[in-house]
Write a protein that holds these residues in place. Structure first.
Motif, PDB file in Angstrom:
ATOM      1  N   UNK A 284      -3.132  -2.024  -1.438  1.00  0.00           N
ATOM      2  CA  UNK A 284      -3.922  -3.219  -1.710  1.00  0.00           C
ATOM      3  C   UNK A 284      -4.947  -3.356  -0.596  1.00  0.00           C
ATOM      4  N   UNK A 285      -6.107  -2.760  -0.827  1.00  0.00           N
ATOM      5  CA  UNK A 285      -7.158  -2.777   0.189  1.00  0.00           C
ATOM      6  C   UNK A 285      -8.505  -3.039  -0.471  1.00  0.00           C
ATOM      7  N   UNK A 286      -9.438  -3.537   0.318  1.00  0.00           N
ATOM      8  CA  UNK A 286     -10.786  -3.773  -0.195  1.00  0.00           C
ATOM      9  C   UNK A 286     -11.349  -2.476  -0.752  1.00  0.00           C
ATOM     10  N   UNK A 287     -11.955  -2.565  -1.908  1.00  0.00           N
ATOM     11  CA  UNK A 287     -12.556  -1.385  -2.522  1.00  0.00           C
ATOM     12  C   UNK A 287     -11.601  -0.557  -3.357  1.00  0.00           C
ATOM     13  N   UNK A 288     -10.309  -0.903  -3.356  1.00  0.00           N
ATOM     14  CA  UNK A 288      -9.376  -0.146  -4.197  1.00  0.00           C
ATOM     15  C   UNK A 288      -9.635  -0.491  -5.656  1.00  0.00           C
ATOM     16  N   UNK A 289      -9.316   0.456  -6.531  1.00  0.00           N
ATOM     17  CA  UNK A 289      -9.556   0.299  -7.959  1.00  0.00           C
ATOM     18  C   UNK A 289      -8.258  -0.043  -8.681  1.00  0.00           C
ATOM     19  N   UNK A 290      -8.377  -0.800  -9.759  1.00  0.00           N
ATOM     20  CA  UNK A 290      -7.255  -1.176 -10.589  1.00  0.00           C
ATOM     21  C   UNK A 290      -6.650   0.087 -11.210  1.00  0.00           C
ATOM     22  N   UNK A 291      -5.367   0.305 -11.005  1.00  0.00           N
ATOM     23  CA  UNK A 291      -4.665   1.477 -11.515  1.00  0.00           C
ATOM     24  C   UNK A 291      -4.932   1.712 -12.995  1.00  0.00           C
ATOM     25  N   UNK A 292      -5.019   0.628 -13.771  1.00  0.00           N
ATOM     26  CA  UNK A 292      -5.148   0.769 -15.214  1.00  0.00           C
ATOM     27  C   UNK A 292      -6.576   0.998 -15.673  1.00  0.00           C
ATOM     28  N   UNK A 293      -7.517   1.025 -14.730  1.00  0.00           N
ATOM     29  CA  UNK A 293      -8.919   1.290 -15.065  1.00  0.00           C
ATOM     30  C   UNK A 293      -9.412   2.628 -14.533  1.00  0.00           C
ATOM     31  N   UNK A 294      -8.522   3.444 -13.987  1.00  0.00           N
ATOM     32  CA  UNK A 294      -8.931   4.734 -13.422  1.00  0.00           C
ATOM     33  C   UNK A 294      -8.203   5.876 -14.110  1.00  0.00           C
ATOM     34  N   UNK A 295      -8.843   7.018 -14.133  1.00  0.00           N
ATOM     35  CA  UNK A 295      -8.213   8.248 -14.593  1.00  0.00           C
ATOM     36  C   UNK A 295      -7.602   8.893 -13.359  1.00  0.00           C
ATOM     37  N   UNK A 296      -6.290   8.990 -13.327  1.00  0.00           N
ATOM     38  CA  UNK A 296      -5.616   9.613 -12.193  1.00  0.00           C
ATOM     39  C   UNK A 296      -5.817  11.122 -12.254  1.00  0.00           C
ATOM     40  N   UNK A 297      -5.953  11.762 -11.097  1.00  0.00           N
ATOM     41  CA  UNK A 297      -6.169  13.214 -11.098  1.00  0.00           C
ATOM     42  C   UNK A 297      -4.961  13.953 -11.659  1.00  0.00           C
ATOM     43  N   UNK A 298      -5.218  15.047 -12.337  1.00  0.00           N
ATOM     44  CA  UNK A 298      -4.132  15.839 -12.909  1.00  0.00           C
ATOM     45  C   UNK A 298      -3.222  16.380 -11.814  1.00  0.00           C
ATOM     46  N   UNK A 299      -3.798  16.730 -10.692  1.00  0.00           N
ATOM     47  CA  UNK A 299      -3.020  17.209  -9.545  1.00  0.00           C
ATOM     48  C   UNK A 299      -3.130  16.153  -8.454  1.00  0.00           C
ATOM     49  N   UNK A 300      -2.107  15.302  -8.377  1.00  0.00           N
ATOM     50  CA  UNK A 300      -2.166  14.101  -7.550  1.00  0.00           C
ATOM     51  C   UNK A 300      -1.153  14.149  -6.417  1.00  0.00           C
ATOM     52  N   UNK A 301      -1.627  13.869  -5.215  1.00  0.00           N
ATOM     53  CA  UNK A 301      -0.768  13.643  -4.052  1.00  0.00           C
ATOM     54  C   UNK A 301      -0.802  12.136  -3.801  1.00  0.00           C
ATOM     55  N   UNK A 302       0.227  11.451  -4.274  1.00  0.00           N
ATOM     56  CA  UNK A 302       0.285   9.988  -4.214  1.00  0.00           C
ATOM     57  C   UNK A 302       0.832   9.536  -2.873  1.00  0.00           C
ATOM     58  N   UNK A 303       0.040   8.734  -2.169  1.00  0.00           N
ATOM     59  CA  UNK A 303       0.442   8.224  -0.853  1.00  0.00           C
ATOM     60  C   UNK A 303       0.865   6.765  -0.960  1.00  0.00           C
ATOM     61  N   UNK A 304       1.976   6.459  -0.286  1.00  0.00           N
ATOM     62  CA  UNK A 304       2.521   5.116  -0.219  1.00  0.00           C
ATOM     63  C   UNK A 304       2.695   4.751   1.240  1.00  0.00           C
ATOM     64  N   UNK A 305       2.552   3.476   1.542  1.00  0.00           N
ATOM     65  CA  UNK A 305       2.689   3.045   2.921  1.00  0.00           C
ATOM     66  C   UNK A 305       4.036   2.428   3.218  1.00  0.00           C
ATOM     67  N   UNK A 306       4.218   2.108   4.489  1.00  0.00           N
ATOM     68  CA  UNK A 306       5.471   1.491   4.928  1.00  0.00           C
ATOM     69  C   UNK A 306       5.614   0.103   4.315  1.00  0.00           C
ATOM     70  N   UNK A 307       6.852  -0.370   4.317  1.00  0.00           N
ATOM     71  CA  UNK A 307       7.164  -1.673   3.754  1.00  0.00           C
ATOM     72  C   UNK A 307       6.434  -2.800   4.497  1.00  0.00           C
ATOM     73  N   UNK A 308       6.118  -2.589   5.745  1.00  0.00           N
ATOM     74  CA  UNK A 308       5.508  -3.656   6.549  1.00  0.00           C
ATOM     75  C   UNK A 308       3.997  -3.579   6.624  1.00  0.00           C
ATOM     76  N   UNK A 309       3.470  -2.383   6.842  1.00  0.00           N
ATOM     77  CA  UNK A 309       2.040  -2.305   7.164  1.00  0.00           C
ATOM     78  C   UNK A 309       1.233  -1.413   6.238  1.00  0.00           C
ATOM     79  N   UNK A 310       1.839  -0.852   5.230  1.00  0.00           N
ATOM     80  CA  UNK A 310       1.092  -0.012   4.296  1.00  0.00           C
ATOM     81  C   UNK A 310       0.743   1.346   4.895  1.00  0.00           C
ATOM     82  N   UNK A 311      -0.269   1.954   4.313  1.00  0.00           N
ATOM     83  CA  UNK A 311      -0.753   3.258   4.777  1.00  0.00           C
ATOM     84  C   UNK A 311      -1.617   3.013   6.013  1.00  0.00           C
ATOM     85  N   UNK A 312      -1.460   3.796   7.065  1.00  0.00           N
ATOM     86  CA  UNK A 312      -2.296   3.589   8.252  1.00  0.00           C
ATOM     87  C   UNK A 312      -3.790   3.615   7.898  1.00  0.00           C
TER      88      UNK A 312
END
Length: 173
Positions: free
Chosen positions: A102-130
């Motif tokens: 959840x960051x400025x400029x992020x796109x709505x998941x349901x409005x984007x075409x996800x890449x066929x070969x995707x490396x999905x990054x998730x952040x920590x429970x407290x501070x997200x992705x660095x």
């Protein structure tokens, strides 16, 4: 045999080929339970790899607790710990990084075409992705929240995103 096993004995879903299966990258998770849930989810979807990114000074999870939560998935999915500087070298060059954040400029998941070969990054429970994690061609996405609570558990958010990837790419599987 439990009810789910009986059901899926009759339902045949072809596994995703390892050459295009998603990769899950979890940055600085705090709890072994969340790590275990991510391993189980990765096995449900058919991810090719799960990376748990930790700095040298961060504690490695108590593997027993993580494996308990993951169940048999801990043995069925390829997973590793790695340092932040090792991440890019562990991802095939034809994969695109997707930051679920959840960051400025992020796109709505349901409005984007996800890449066929995707490396999905998730952040920590407290501070997200660095904030300094940026890769060439990286796509930043968020899950729209319509209710009063504006956050999700990291494994639930990963589940929403990974199954949206499956929905978008199911005709190719």
């Amino acid at each position: 045999m439990n009810q789910a096993n009986k059901f899926f004995e009759r339902q045949r879903y072809e596994p995703i080929s390892n050459e295009r299966a998603p990769i899950l990258i979890a940055w600085h998770l705090q709890t072994p339970e969340n790590a275990g849930h991510l391993l189980r989810l990765a096995a449900n979807v058919g991810c090719r790899l799960v990376l748990f990114v930790k700095n040298e000074e961060e504690a490695i999870f108590k593997t027993a607790k993580m494996k308990y939560v993951a169940g048999q998935a801990a043995r069925q999915i390829d997973w590793k710990y790695c340092l932040p500087q090792e991440v890019e070298s562990m991802i095939p060059s034809d994969y695109l990084f997707v930051a679920l954040e959840t960051s400025l400029g992020s796109l709505n998941l349901y409005n984007v075409k996800l890449p066929e070969k995707m490396a999905l990054m998730l952040g920590s429970e407290r501070s997200g992705i660095p904030a300094d994690v940026k890769y060439t061609g990286q796509q930043n996405i968020h899950i729209p929240m319509y209710g009063m609570v504006k956050s999700m558990n990291v494994s639930h958010a990963a589940g929403v995103c990974l199954f949206e990837w499956v929905r978008q790419h199911a005709q190719n599987i």
